[in-house]
Design a protein around this motif. Structure first.
Motif, mmCIF file in Angstrom:
data_model
loop_
_atom_site.group_PDB
_atom_site.id
_atom_site.type_symbol
_atom_site.label_atom_id
_atom_site.label_comp_id
_atom_site.label_asym_id
_atom_site.label_seq_id
_atom_site.Cartn_x
_atom_site.Cartn_y
_atom_site.Cartn_z
ATOM 1 N N TRP A 1 -0.104 5.223 7.410
ATOM 2 C CA TRP A 1 0.000 6.672 7.601
ATOM 3 C C TRP A 1 1.283 6.971 8.368
ATOM 4 O O TRP A 1 1.557 6.351 9.397
ATOM 5 C CB TRP A 1 -1.207 7.189 8.376
ATOM 6 C CG TRP A 1 -2.503 7.050 7.641
ATOM 7 C CD1 TRP A 1 -3.329 5.960 7.625
ATOM 8 C CD2 TRP A 1 -3.125 8.035 6.813
ATOM 9 N NE1 TRP A 1 -4.428 6.206 6.841
ATOM 10 C CE2 TRP A 1 -4.337 7.466 6.323
ATOM 11 C CE3 TRP A 1 -2.785 9.329 6.425
ATOM 12 C CZ2 TRP A 1 -5.198 8.158 5.481
ATOM 13 C CZ3 TRP A 1 -3.649 10.022 5.589
ATOM 14 C CH2 TRP A 1 -4.827 9.442 5.121
ATOM 15 N N THR B 1 -4.133 1.560 4.392
ATOM 16 C CA THR B 1 -3.113 2.562 4.075
ATOM 17 C C THR B 1 -2.192 2.809 5.274
ATOM 18 O O THR B 1 -2.667 3.057 6.386
ATOM 19 C CB THR B 1 -3.771 3.885 3.663
ATOM 20 O OG1 THR B 1 -4.477 3.698 2.437
ATOM 21 C CG2 THR B 1 -2.744 4.985 3.486
ATOM 22 N N GLN C 1 0.825 -1.193 0.000
ATOM 23 C CA GLN C 1 0.000 0.000 0.000
ATOM 24 C C GLN C 1 0.871 1.259 0.000
ATOM 25 O O GLN C 1 1.951 1.279 0.604
ATOM 26 C CB GLN C 1 -0.921 0.002 1.232
ATOM 27 C CG GLN C 1 -1.848 -1.200 1.317
ATOM 28 C CD GLN C 1 -2.810 -1.255 0.155
ATOM 29 O OE1 GLN C 1 -3.401 -0.246 -0.236
ATOM 30 N NE2 GLN C 1 -2.976 -2.443 -0.414
ATOM 31 N N THR C 2 0.400 2.280 -0.654
ATOM 32 C CA THR C 2 1.129 3.547 -0.721
ATOM 33 C C THR C 2 1.041 4.286 0.608
ATOM 34 O O THR C 2 -0.058 4.482 1.134
ATOM 35 C CB THR C 2 0.560 4.433 -1.836
ATOM 36 O OG1 THR C 2 0.645 3.733 -3.076
ATOM 37 C CG2 THR C 2 1.323 5.751 -1.925
ATOM 38 N N GLU C 3 2.162 4.662 1.150
ATOM 39 C CA GLU C 3 2.171 5.415 2.404
ATOM 40 C C GLU C 3 1.639 6.830 2.169
ATOM 41 O O GLU C 3 1.813 7.404 1.096
ATOM 42 C CB GLU C 3 3.583 5.491 2.973
ATOM 43 C CG GLU C 3 4.143 4.143 3.381
ATOM 44 C CD GLU C 3 5.518 4.273 3.997
ATOM 45 O OE1 GLU C 3 6.001 5.422 4.155
ATOM 46 O OE2 GLU C 3 6.134 3.229 4.307
ATOM 47 N N ALA D 1 -7.390 7.328 0.526
ATOM 48 C CA ALA D 1 -6.794 6.186 1.211
ATOM 49 C C ALA D 1 -7.768 5.008 1.254
ATOM 50 O O ALA D 1 -8.917 5.098 0.820
ATOM 51 C CB ALA D 1 -6.390 6.591 2.625
ATOM 52 N N ASN D 2 -7.277 3.896 1.802
ATOM 53 C CA ASN D 2 -8.131 2.739 2.064
ATOM 54 C C ASN D 2 -7.889 2.261 3.493
ATOM 55 O O ASN D 2 -7.103 2.860 4.233
ATOM 56 C CB ASN D 2 -7.898 1.632 1.036
ATOM 57 C CG ASN D 2 -6.467 1.105 1.061
ATOM 58 O OD1 ASN D 2 -5.937 0.711 2.094
ATOM 59 N ND2 ASN D 2 -5.818 1.106 -0.109
#
Length: 301
Positions: A273, A271, A226-228, A267-268
């Motif tokens: 953070w 995600t 997942q993309t930070e 986001a999901n």
């Protein structure tokens, strides 16, 4: 105070009570007219109660779920003195799901709220009622709470939907009581929506709770990384609700919430953070009208 607008998906609400929600004269959810009429709703005989007073609620607690994963769980249904009914709307069948929950609201008339309370009483929602304990392990408990002229009445029933009809641990009276309560809950939550689509609207929460825990990638998780995202809100994790689980809580509202929501929409649920050199997994939890901060998340919900 700025409301959290435009963040929750519009959808129809599956409630049998909403058949007349779109009748002429019915006020829209959260409108000034609906709040001004709050004193006409049944509130245990006290007409001074405001529209944010809880009238009825259905929620699921416990079950075969780690306790740290149930913190902040939303009730299935909440009904308020001004007639607002807040439920969880449908969500996309994707994984990970959206970061923000889809809460929907419609408004009942005073007569509909009275009918709801009448049916709740007939269904056996009375503190101390005996529903027995079936021979079922690790099933959730259904809690139903209503406010009547006799005060707040609440029942907590283990395995309401999981118990077998011929469960030997239940008496005939207990089986009948469970059947009646299950039918009442089904009417509230499972039947197709009868209201006009325009009667339902996204719930505009005034405040948003942010529940943060350390981010740990699950072993065996073969999902794409997942993309930070950089956290745009107040310092995390906030005050710990349960130090053993390392779950913190902060509440945002107004302009601060606008920044958080703008990021959350991208986001999901999985995600990562980043904040202060740490990485967190965050649950976004709109506060319901009767909720005032992080304190209620320290309970059993």
């Amino acid at each position: 105070m700025t409301r959290l607008r435009g963040t929750l998906m519009a959808a129809a609400v599956p409630l049998f009570l909403l058949a007349a929600c779109a009748q002429p004269g019915t006020t829209s959810a959260g409108s000034p007219a609906s709040r001004e009429s709050a004193s006409s709703y049944p509130q245990g005989g006290d007409e001074t109660q405001d529209g944010d007073k809880l009238v009825a609620r259905v929620e699921s607690v416990g079950g075969f779920v780690p306790p740290d994963r149930t913190v902040g769980t939303l009730p299935a249904i909440s009904v308020y003195a001004d007639g607002r009914v807040i439920t969880q709307g449908p969500t996309p069948a994707i994984y990970p799901g959206p970061a923000l929950p889809n809460l929907q609201v419609v408004t009942l008339s005073p007569d509909q709220v009275q009918q709801l309370l009448k049916e709740a009483t007939e269904a056996g929602v009375r503190s101390g009622a005996d529903f027995g304990r079936p021979n079922v392990a690790d099933a959730p408990t259904t809690r139903v709470t209503v406010t009547t002229a006799q005060g707040t009445q609440s029942v907590a029933v283990e395995a309401l939907n999981e118990a077998q009809v011929n469960d030997p641990m239940l008496t005939d009276a207990q089986k009948t009581a469970r059947k009646n309560l299950a039918a009442f809950v089904d009417k509230l939550s499972d039947l197709p929506a009868a209201a006009e689509p325009s009667a339902s609207a996204p719930y505009d929460a005034e405040s948003l709770a942010v529940l943060a825990r350390p981010y740990i990638k699950q072993q065996g998780d073969d999902q794409p990384a997942q993309t930070e995202m950089a956290w745009p809100g107040p310092a995390l994790p906030g005050d710990y609700l349960n130090p053993a689980f390392k779950i913190g809580c902060v509440v945002v509202s107004g302009a601060e919430a606008d920044k958080v929501l703008a990021a959350a929409k991208k986001a999901n649920q999985m995600t990562p953070w980043t904040a202060g050199g740490e990485k967190y997994l965050i649950t976004f939890r709109p506060l319901l009208p009767d909720e005032k901060g992080c304190a209620q998340f320290k309970g059993n919900r």
